[in-house]
Design a protein around this motif. Structure first.
Motif, PDB file in Angstrom:
ATOM      1  N   GLN A   1       2.343   1.620  -3.387  1.00 43.43           N
ATOM      2  CA  GLN A   1       1.316   2.038  -4.342  1.00 43.43           C
ATOM      3  C   GLN A   1       1.064   3.536  -4.231  1.00 43.43           C
ATOM      4  O   GLN A   1       0.835   4.210  -5.233  1.00 43.43           O
ATOM      5  CB  GLN A   1       0.016   1.249  -4.101  1.00 43.43           C
ATOM      6  N   LYS A   2       1.128   4.077  -3.019  1.00 41.62           N
ATOM      7  CA  LYS A   2       0.957   5.522  -2.839  1.00 41.62           C
ATOM      8  C   LYS A   2       2.137   6.296  -3.429  1.00 41.62           C
ATOM      9  O   LYS A   2       1.964   7.371  -3.987  1.00 41.62           O
ATOM     10  CB  LYS A   2       0.812   5.859  -1.351  1.00 41.62           C
TER      11      LYS A   2
ATOM     12  N   GLU B   1       0.831  -1.209   0.000  1.00 42.16           N
ATOM     13  CA  GLU B   1       0.000   0.000   0.000  1.00 42.16           C
ATOM     14  C   GLU B   1       0.862   1.254   0.000  1.00 42.16           C
ATOM     15  O   GLU B   1       0.568   2.220  -0.709  1.00 42.16           O
ATOM     16  CB  GLU B   1      -0.927  -0.006   1.220  1.00 42.16           C
TER      17      GLU B   1
END
Length: 106
Positions: A7-8, A4
């Motif tokens: 992905q950011k 996550e």
């Protein structure tokens, strides 16, 4: 969690699936393969013999062994001949493939 965060940081990145290793369908026999060490013409070789499957399967196994060890070798008279003394590595490799292996000699 780490995915996550990545992905950011990289919103445009798309995950790619890694290619799986090809698993060869080599016939596994009940009898153990024999792993020997010999000296021929002053050079050491590792011999693998006792395979009762198809010749083509034996050649595939020889190629995989040579690639794994990064050495030369050949298949003659139903024996795989690997240049150098690699008995321990060969036996570990064959056991991981599912073969029974018997060490012959010292």
């Amino acid at each position: 969690m780490l995915r996550e965060q990545l992905q950011k940081l990289f919103p445009d990145h798309k995950e790619e699936e890694l290619p799986k290793e090809e698993i060869s369908n080599i016939w596994l026999q009940d009898e153990p393969l024999l792993c020997k060490y010999e000296k021929r013409n002053g050079k050491s070789i590792t011999l693998i013999e006792g395979y009762t499957g198809a010749d083509n399967d034996f050649k595939i196994l020889a190629k995989e062994l040579k690639t794994f060890l990064g050495v030369g070798g050949t298949v003659k008279e139903e024996k795989i001949m690997i240049q150098g003394d690699y008995r321990d590595k060969v036996m570990d490799f064959l056991k991981k493939k599912g073969f029974k292996v018997k060490r012959v000699g010292g």
